[in-house]
Design an enzyme around this catalytic site. Structure first.
Site, PDB file in Angstrom:
ATOM      1  CG  HIS C 304     117.517  48.184 110.821  1.00  9.08           C
ATOM      2  ND1 HIS C 304     118.310  48.304 109.723  1.00  9.08           N
ATOM      3  CD2 HIS C 304     118.350  48.204 111.885  1.00  9.08           C
ATOM      4  CE1 HIS C 304     119.584  48.377 110.103  1.00  9.08           C
ATOM      5  NE2 HIS C 304     119.626  48.314 111.410  1.00  9.08           N
ATOM      6  NE  ARG C 451     117.350  48.015  99.799  1.00  6.10           N
ATOM      7  CZ  ARG C 451     117.653  47.520 100.993  1.00  6.10           C
ATOM      8  NH1 ARG C 451     117.130  47.992 102.092  1.00  6.10           N
ATOM      9  NH2 ARG C 451     118.509  46.530 101.100  1.00  6.10           N
TER      10      ARG C 451
END
Lengths: 195, 110, 634
Positions: C304, C451
């Site tokens: 991540h 996003r």
């Protein structure tokens, strides 16, 4: 001895198994604090660093906590043998040593604070106070459990033959102790070699 | 309520270990050993051990840890499952956090 | 059954009526707690859905201003927190609670009051989080809460830090409870390798929670002390390192994604064999693949953080580890396919949702493997491609599996069937709406749409705008579909067709008892002799390997034992878990507002509640009460 094996699939006491499961997860909890401390050991932001530690003082309180494990196991041993009077005595002794340790920690924190080390000073300070503070919180909860055990044995809620209750408190207490065994070496003694 | 046939071996193992708990005298002896080990640990603060200091301290820490867990927490006498739980948690913690700290170190050396 | 409640003197503060509001507050029955979880989840799912609708309304076209950026940030943050911590995780917990004891042949979980404690912590944690809307605005620093932004008061993340902490306590307590229950309370003969696959996945999930939750607890404590008490963990100005927060968060956060998906995998592994009339293909492989996913899942967190400050060596190592995790996942997918292969498949709504799970999850899994490729990852990071990926695994995966479970076990809980016609309409609209919403996000993400951006930038072009419009229309379809589901649910509870005890010709032992189950689950605890125990009691195998029905009643446990149910001790109801956990509210607000008086009140309240809990007399007596233990020995 409690002669009856609990009637479970593995023949184990559910409460003990639950306690061990919980303790297993606690390693991850304290491990994160230790990692933060090791990462930030030199990030003192111009404030005090590891040279501030008072090793002789901390050694004494570490010793007290280590010996409280002895009195704890003796309390359990007395309970197993059905000697509730001794069990209460050793339980109180354990709680007393826990309070001595906590008192020592309060004293240590106060001294450090006067010398300029407080939570907001630096990452080193934050991680030190967090690691030892959360350990102290565990000791405090342990003292509460011990005092609870003591008073419940007086009211008859903890009876002869129910030594699993003492054992549960004991498991928690010994766990807090072995975490301090690690903290004492990793936080105090090994860094102190460099000073 | 119920005991499972398939785990009879585990139960037997449990019973075999029960009743081997140390006496109070033995507990005191263990505590004395722990005290002596702690004294040895603290002595590294007063005396120069050189390069041996860190391995010594770590070894002492491990011995103390295993002794308290084994005797005071009864891991040596209880079912092996408890020990497996504890050392799984400990192992996870050591491996994950060592890896995390290594990532910082490796990064710093770039 | 009246004989199950022991007629000991009832302490004050214990509701004696078996129905009514207080009986639910005081319940320690795992089935009732499961039902409480379910309705609470539904309420939060509705709120989270409204939040996502607002997000999609804002992004329906470029440069809209339906929401202000402040509100938008609160919406996407709370949508994420709600769906992860207040919907998917507790949705799984609802199934664990209701089904686990039934599936292993137990009368309740190991610690019934602790189970109630978990539920109340969850409910109060959710209420606490949502109260922030009325107290100066909800958290707006995203569900990952990256420092140092999240330590700044502008992000309002103190509510996040304390709220997630509360929910973590709930998860940890139930993880311990379920682990002990599975290890210790299986019916005679229910060895580990005879447990239903759902139980295996519950066990794996619980272990993941056990080891992951303490890590996030530490990260949240640090975050909160940075935000409220001015600690210096993640403040670069004084030498702190925000990357540490990212590590701690993802050390928890990656196991967390398996915590959300494994329960759904367990449900699908129950539904598919039943409706294919075949045993689960590769049972052992399935169980160990689940455990492997859990184990490897702890070793991939840094993927991540490929675009954060970590070096090339860790990046390579974590890329390889991440690709490895596709192996056990692939094993599972092939095993589900082979379970259906050659089976006599009945496409009930539950089965359709399970098939939907496997296909949608595969798409999400494949885009997941794409993220493992480091350069690819750098391109996709923080774009809508990532949003598409995790909605395919969490919505197309976890939620499809969980809804499949609702259709499958609805008769078990209510004794009625859900309407199949409405169910199928629900499934097809759900599948269509889902793909319409999240499919286009793959493309708009690859075209560069970022996003967590309040306004869709017009410069991205007409193609991206079209994809966004399609996504927003998809949400409309999903809203209609969800209404159909809700209507079907309520109508079926009121007036659904009676199901009988075994409507699906099921395989596992939760279907062997009455439907809905009695308070004590089983009159006689079944003795288990094989995997799919119930199936083998119903069917023998002919020489060609074809199942042949066994005459009714030929293989029931000796009925002579039935008299035993007079001695069944069930856990007493208790108000103490609810009373005790109520103290977490003053404690939480005190920590958010640095008000030590409130903290003190909360702490004293909880300690007092704990003592009330401990000294509360139990009708069934303690396990090791000398009298009880003696009776058990003879």
């Amino acid at each position: 001895m409690t002669a009856v094996a609990p009637s479970t699939s593995m023949g184990l006491d559910s409460r003990k198994l639950g306690m061990w499961t919980f303790l297993a997860s606690e390693f991850l909890f304290f491990g994160a604090f230790v990692s933060a401390y090791l990462l930030y050991i030199d990030e003192t932001n111009g404030g005090p660093g590891i040279e501030i530690f008072d090793i002789p003082f901390t050694s004494v309180s570490s010793f007290v906590l280590l010996m409280s494990s002895l009195t704890m196991v003796l309390a359990h041993n007395s309970h197993v043998r059905g000697d509730l009077r001794r069990m209460r005595l050793w339980t109180l002794a354990t709680a007393g040593q826990g309070m001595v340790f906590l008192g020592g920690q309060v004293y240590e924190f106060t001294v450090f604070y006067r010398e300029g080390l407080d939570l907001t000073q630096s990452p080193f300070a934050s991680s030190f106070f967090f690691l030892t503070g959360f350990h102290g919180a565990h000791v405090a909860i342990g003292v509460l459990l011990l005092l609870g055990l003591y008073s419940l044995s007086l009211t008859g809620k903890v009876k002869v033959g129910q030594d699993v209750k003492t054992e549960m408190v004991g498991l928690y207490w010994h766990f807090v102790d072995i975490i301090w065994v690690i903290i004492f070496t990793v936080v105090y003694l090994i860094p102190e070699l460099r000073v | 309520m119920s005991t499972t046939g398939g785990t009879a071996a585990e139960t037997a193992e449990h019973e075999e270990h029960a009743g081997h708990h140390p006496t109070p005298q033995e507990y005191v002896r263990i505590a004395l050993i722990l005290a002596a080990l702690t004294a040895l640990e603290v002595s590294t603060y007063y005396f120069e051990f050189g390069a041996a200091a860190i391995p010594l301290l770590i070894a002492l820490m491990v011995i103390k840890f295993v002794m308290v867990a084994g005797f005071f927490m009864h891991l040596r006498f209880d079912t092996k499952l408890f020990g497996r739980f504890m050392y799984t948690g400990l192992g996870f913690a050591v491996v994950l956090y060592t890896a995390t700290l290594l990532i910082f170190v490796v990064d710093a050396n770039q | 059954m009246a004989s199950t409640t022991a007629a000991a003197e009832t302490p004050r503060l214990r509701p004696s009526k078996p129905t009514g509001f207080l009986s639910w507050v005081a319940t320690t029955d795992h089935k009732r707690i499961g039902i409480l979880y379910f309705w609470t989840v539904l309420a939060f799912f509705f709120i989270g859905g409204v939040e996502s609708s607002l997000i999609r309304a804002q992004l329906a076209q470029a440069e809209l201003s339906v929401l202000t950026p402040e509100i938008y940030n609160q919406m996407f943050t709370m949508h994420g927190i709600t769906m992860v911590f207040l919907v998917v995780m507790p949705f799984a917990a609802a199934f664990f609670n209701y089904l686990l004891p039934l599936m292993i042949g137990a009368r309740d979980v190991a610690f019934p009051r602790l189970n109630a404690f978990s539920y109340w912590f969850y409910l109060f944690g959710g209420i606490f989080l949502y109260s922030s809307f009325f107290l100066g605005g909800a958290p707006n620093g995203s569900w990952v809460g990256y420092a140092p932004l999240s330590t700044n008061a502008v992000s309002n993340m103190a509510f996040y830090a304390v709220g997630i902490q509360i929910l973590g306590v709930s998860s940890l307590a139930s993880a311990i409870n379920f682990i002990v229950t599975i290890i210790n309370m299986r019916a005679p003969g229910m060895t580990f390798m005879r447990m239903p696959m759902f139980v295996w996945m519950t066990l794996t999930t619980s272990f993941l929670l056990l080891f992951a939750v303490p890590i996030i607890a530490v990260a949240l404590f640090m975050l909160q002390f940075d935000a409220v008490f001015n600690a210096q963990f993640f403040q670069p100005a004084s030498g702190g390192d925000p990357i540490l927060y990212q590590h701690l968060f993802w050390l928890f956060g990656h196991p967390e994604v398996y915590i959300m998906i494994l329960p759904a995998m367990g449900i699908v592994s129950e539904v598919m064999p039943t409706f294919s009339r075949k045993p689960l293909f590769g049972y052992a492989a399935m169980a160990f693949a689940g455990a492997a996913i859990g184990f490897i899942g702890f070793g991939v967190w840094a993927h991540h953080m490929f675009t954060s400050a970590i070096g090339p060596v860790p990046r390579s190592a974590f890329a390889v580890a991440t690709m490895f995790i596709a192996v056990p996942t692939g094993i599972k997918i092939f095993n589900w396919v082979f379970t259906m292969w050659g089976g006599r498949i009945r496409f009930t709504t539950a089965m359709l949702f399970s098939v939907g799970f496997v296909s949608m999850f595969t798409i999400g899994g494949l885009s997941g493997v794409m993220h493992a490729i480091v350069p690819h990852n750098a391109q996709q990071h923080d774009t809508y491609f990532v949003v598409a990926h995790f909605h395919y695994v969490l919505f197309g995966g976890a939620l499809f599996g969980l809804i499949s479970g609702v259709y499958y076990w609805f008769p078990k809980v209510t004794g009625r069937l859900m309407n199949e016609k409405l169910g199928k309409v629900h499934f097809w609209t759900w599948l269509f709406g889902f793909n319409l919403t999240f499919g286009p996000m793959h493309m708009s993400g690859l075209l560069g749409q970022p996003r967590r951006t309040a306004v869709l930038p017009g410069e991205l072009g007409a193609t991206v705008e079209l994809y966004n419009l399609l996504s927003s229309l998809g949400v409309v379809v999903l809203a209609i579909s969800a209404s159909i589901f809700l209507y079907n649910l309520i109508r079926s509870i009121r007036s659904g067709e009676a199901s009988g005890d075994d409507p699906w010709d099921a395989r596992t032992i939760e279907w062997m008892t009455a439907t809905p189950p009695k308070h004590h689950n089983f009159d006689v605890i079944p003795v288990v002799t094989s995997r799919d125990e119930f199936w083998h009691r119903k069917y023998a195998e002919s020489e060609e390997g074809i199942p042949v029905a066994v005459p009714v009643g030929a293989s029931v446990d000796e009925e002579s034992d039935a008299g035993h149910d007079e001695h069944i001790h069930m856990p007493d109801p208790s108000l103490w878990p609810a009373i005790h956990t109520l103290g977490v509210l003053p404690l939480g607000y005190g920590l958010v507002y640095a008000n030590w008086l409130l903290v003190g009140i909360g702490a004293v309240w909880m300690v007092a509640g704990m003592f009330g809990w401990i000294i509360e007399p139990l009708a069934e007596g303690d396990d090791d009460e000398p009298a009880v233990a003696g009776a058990a020995a003879h």
